[in-house]
Scaffold this active site. Sequence first.
Site, short mmCIF file in Angstrom:
data_model
loop_
_atom_site.label_atom_id
_atom_site.label_comp_id
_atom_site.label_asym_id
_atom_site.label_seq_id
_atom_site.Cartn_x
_atom_site.Cartn_y
_atom_site.Cartn_z
N TYR A 103 -7.45 6.60 11.70
CA TYR A 103 -7.02 5.50 10.83
C TYR A 103 -6.56 5.98 9.47
O TYR A 103 -6.75 7.13 9.10
CB TYR A 103 -8.06 4.38 10.75
CG TYR A 103 -9.40 4.63 10.11
CD1 TYR A 103 -9.78 5.85 9.59
CD2 TYR A 103 -10.32 3.57 10.04
CE1 TYR A 103 -11.02 6.03 9.01
CE2 TYR A 103 -11.57 3.74 9.46
CZ TYR A 103 -11.91 4.97 8.94
OH TYR A 103 -13.15 5.14 8.36
N GLU A 104 -5.88 5.10 8.75
CA GLU A 104 -5.19 5.41 7.49
C GLU A 104 -4.10 6.46 7.67
O GLU A 104 -3.80 7.23 6.77
CB GLU A 104 -6.19 5.88 6.40
CG GLU A 104 -7.36 4.98 6.17
CD GLU A 104 -6.95 3.62 5.66
OE1 GLU A 104 -5.80 3.45 5.25
OE2 GLU A 104 -7.79 2.71 5.70
#
Length: 402
Positions: free
Chosen positions: A383-384
């Site tokens: 994620y990110e």
Amino acid sequence: MGYILNKDQMDIVNLAKDYAVKKVMPLVPELDNAPELTPETEEGKKLLDLYQGAVDLGLTTLEIPEEYGGLGQDYYTVAAAYEELSKVDAGFATAVAASSLGLKPILQHGNDEQKKLYADFLNGEKTSEKAPVPGFCAFCLTEPDAGSDASNSKTTAKKVGDEYIIDGTKCFITNGGVASVYTVFAVTDKTKGVKGISAFIVERDREGVSIGAEENKMGIRLSNTTEVIFQDVHIPADHLVGEEGKGFIYAMQTLDLARPMIGALAVGIAQRGIDEAVKYAQVRQTFGKPIIKHEAIAFKLADMDIQTEVGRSSIINFLNKYYDERKNGRYNYSREAAICKCFCGDMCVQVALDAIQILGGFGYSREYPVEKLVRDAKIMQIYEGTNEVQRIVISGQITKKH
């Protein structure tokens, strides 16, 4: 640890640490193993109580300037606090950090009224009748066909008179089901590609906002992850953040600042792995002595410590660059953000695996906490912005520089 913090800063870090150890840690085994954490379940209600406690302590308003009702902390303090939360549970830390993720575009590009609105939501003064707990927000960028390639967004925002009408579906949204307010990225001009994406504030109570099913995740199970659906949602024109067509830039600037905070969560996981491995290695005996006295184990622990401290230092290096750039009105820190997130994400997975190896069969058992660290660590590479995307960013910066 590598952070050099004064007493006031350490008070904030210790506030987060004490809450995590005393309130969150006792419930982690039960909540991590719960089949569902929806507000209707007993376990879900306990998680909401933990979220409420974090709001009451101001952990969701660490970054908000004092003039808007926040704690006004610098990012060195925030990162150190997130590390302490993540040492106890990376899912809970993710939920707290994700509220700051939704806040960042507003702090960077919103006007005073928008900052005050968001601050009121995050400190619980303003809430939503539909949200199960006050004080949380969410960053709505990812879509089914627009993850790493955010420019492929399909959610639209059509300007009609003094309103925008938003239609589309966002997925894998942390805090999606518990947020009172969302920062939403939508296409305002399909002909302009990424230059046609804009950012908006959307309250949970707006007609047409609904929540999809909660994701049944491998790890970070104490965070809420859902679809958020916008169907003919009308918002005032003054809910546009910054300028129309600048949303993609705002999102990338936000992620550049958020990725080192993911690094802090990753370092927290790694540090917990070291702590658990050392504790076990001091008491487990083979061949007449504790296994920590065996060079194979001692050197493995040393490597784990080296990697974790380098990860922590990469966060500090980013923050040094961030504050220097922002002092001069620049945003040139994408390389440092990508290096930090990529290194820390890869590092914490390996350190968590090494912790399991040191505990042996006990490490593979759910009776001990280290197997959970691997499940939590894996998302740090995803994620990110996946670590593959981070390497694209870094290599692009190298090409640009030379």
